[in-house]
Design a protein around this motif. Structure first.
Motif, mmCIF file in Angstrom:
data_model
loop_
_atom_site.group_PDB
_atom_site.id
_atom_site.type_symbol
_atom_site.label_atom_id
_atom_site.label_comp_id
_atom_site.label_asym_id
_atom_site.label_seq_id
_atom_site.Cartn_x
_atom_site.Cartn_y
_atom_site.Cartn_z
ATOM 1 N N VAL A 86 88.604 -28.253 -44.853
ATOM 2 C CA VAL A 86 89.855 -27.772 -44.271
ATOM 3 C C VAL A 86 90.904 -27.872 -45.360
ATOM 4 N N PHE A 87 91.412 -26.729 -45.782
ATOM 5 C CA PHE A 87 92.355 -26.682 -46.895
ATOM 6 C C PHE A 87 93.377 -25.595 -46.609
ATOM 7 N N ARG A 88 94.633 -25.969 -46.660
ATOM 8 C CA ARG A 88 95.726 -25.034 -46.380
ATOM 9 C C ARG A 88 95.540 -24.329 -45.041
ATOM 10 N N ARG A 89 95.172 -25.142 -44.041
ATOM 11 C CA ARG A 89 95.052 -24.680 -42.651
ATOM 12 C C ARG A 89 93.953 -23.635 -42.463
ATOM 13 N N GLU A 90 92.942 -23.662 -43.325
ATOM 14 C CA GLU A 90 91.795 -22.776 -43.182
ATOM 15 C C GLU A 90 90.517 -23.601 -43.177
ATOM 16 N N LEU A 91 89.558 -23.179 -42.344
ATOM 17 C CA LEU A 91 88.261 -23.838 -42.272
ATOM 18 C C LEU A 91 87.245 -23.043 -43.073
ATOM 19 N N THR A 92 86.604 -23.707 -44.034
ATOM 20 C CA THR A 92 85.553 -23.080 -44.826
ATOM 21 C C THR A 92 84.273 -23.879 -44.657
ATOM 22 N N LEU A 93 83.195 -23.175 -44.334
ATOM 23 C CA LEU A 93 81.872 -23.782 -44.262
ATOM 24 C C LEU A 93 81.101 -23.361 -45.497
ATOM 25 N N GLU A 94 80.777 -24.320 -46.355
ATOM 26 C CA GLU A 94 79.959 -24.021 -47.530
ATOM 27 C C GLU A 94 78.499 -24.076 -47.117
#
Length: 235
Positions: A86-94
């Motif tokens: 969670v970075f800068r209000r975004e969710l990223t799934l690697e």
């Protein structure tokens, strides 16, 4: 730390765990904290990728991760998902590339997830991220639940292969071609992976960071356009 994202739900705004330092940039752009104000001296800035984020992620992000883990099963989820960020209000799934198609199809089809729309494919090149130099990023949208997340998958320069998501999201057709053209990521299983911007015989991939910035010969000199009945077919 929590904030508010675009649709009013709280979402984590921090960097999570310690960032991953993959290199340093030197020069006038983006460097701070030195006495050199000329812009051309000893300006050094770390190149950092955000680290894994701890729970709670905030907003609907926890619900998405929990629903995906339930749909895949804990064992498959652990094997497929490298990191949750969670970075800068975004969710990223690697996602590990061998599991990309399975994860994408689950995100699309599971009733608790329903990410029906893939908005494209973006390529990224990190020359200093050894063994993970090439990244492909997929922004996904759930029209049903009004949610957005991103998938990210990495591949090494030495083996730049990533499974195509054309079978799950047909809209990635031209986006995968463009990413292949500019970054050299090979999308296995794509029905017609061809260049769409550069000529077919162009050497190299112009948006990679190791591509020369100048001194490229004019490769269009003397080129001829074939008649329509002799041009490349996409069928």
């Amino acid at each position: 730390m929590t904030g508010t994202n675009g649709n009013g739900n709280g979402a984590g705004n921090g960097n999570g765990h310690d960032p991953e330092i993959i290199g340093h940039r030197r020069g006038m752009f983006g460097a701070n904290g030195t006495g050199d104000t000329s812009g051309y001296g000893r300006l050094i800035r770390e190149v950092a990728l955000p680290g894994s984020s701890p729970r709670p992620y905030g907003g609907y992000f926890d619900d998405v991760v929990d629903a995906l883990a339930a749909a895949l099963g804990e064992e498959t989820f652990g094997a497929a998902i490298e990191r949750v960020i969670v970075f800068r209000r975004e969710l990223t799934l690697e996602v590990r590339r061998d599991h990309l198609v399975t994860v994408a199809q689950t995100l699309r089809d599971d009733a608790a997830l329903r990410f029906e729309l893939c908005l494209g494919v973006s390529g990224v090149h990190y020359p200093a991220d050894e063994g993970r130099e090439l990244h492909a990023v997929y922004p996904l949208t759930s029209i049903t639940h009004n949610r957005r997340i991103r998938l990210e998958v990495a591949a090494p320069d030495a083996d730049p292969h990533v499974p195509s998501l054309f079978s799950v999201y047909p809209t990635t057709d031209w986006h995968e071609r463009e990413t292949y053209d500019f970054f050299g990521i090979v999308f296995d299983g794509h029905p017609s992976l061809t260049r769409i911007e550069m000529p077919d015989d162009w050497v190299g991939h112009p948006q990679r960071k190791d591509y020369p910035l100048g001194g490229i010969p004019v490769e269009y000199h003397g080129a001829q356009i074939q008649p329509p009945d002799a041009r490349r077919s996409y069928n």
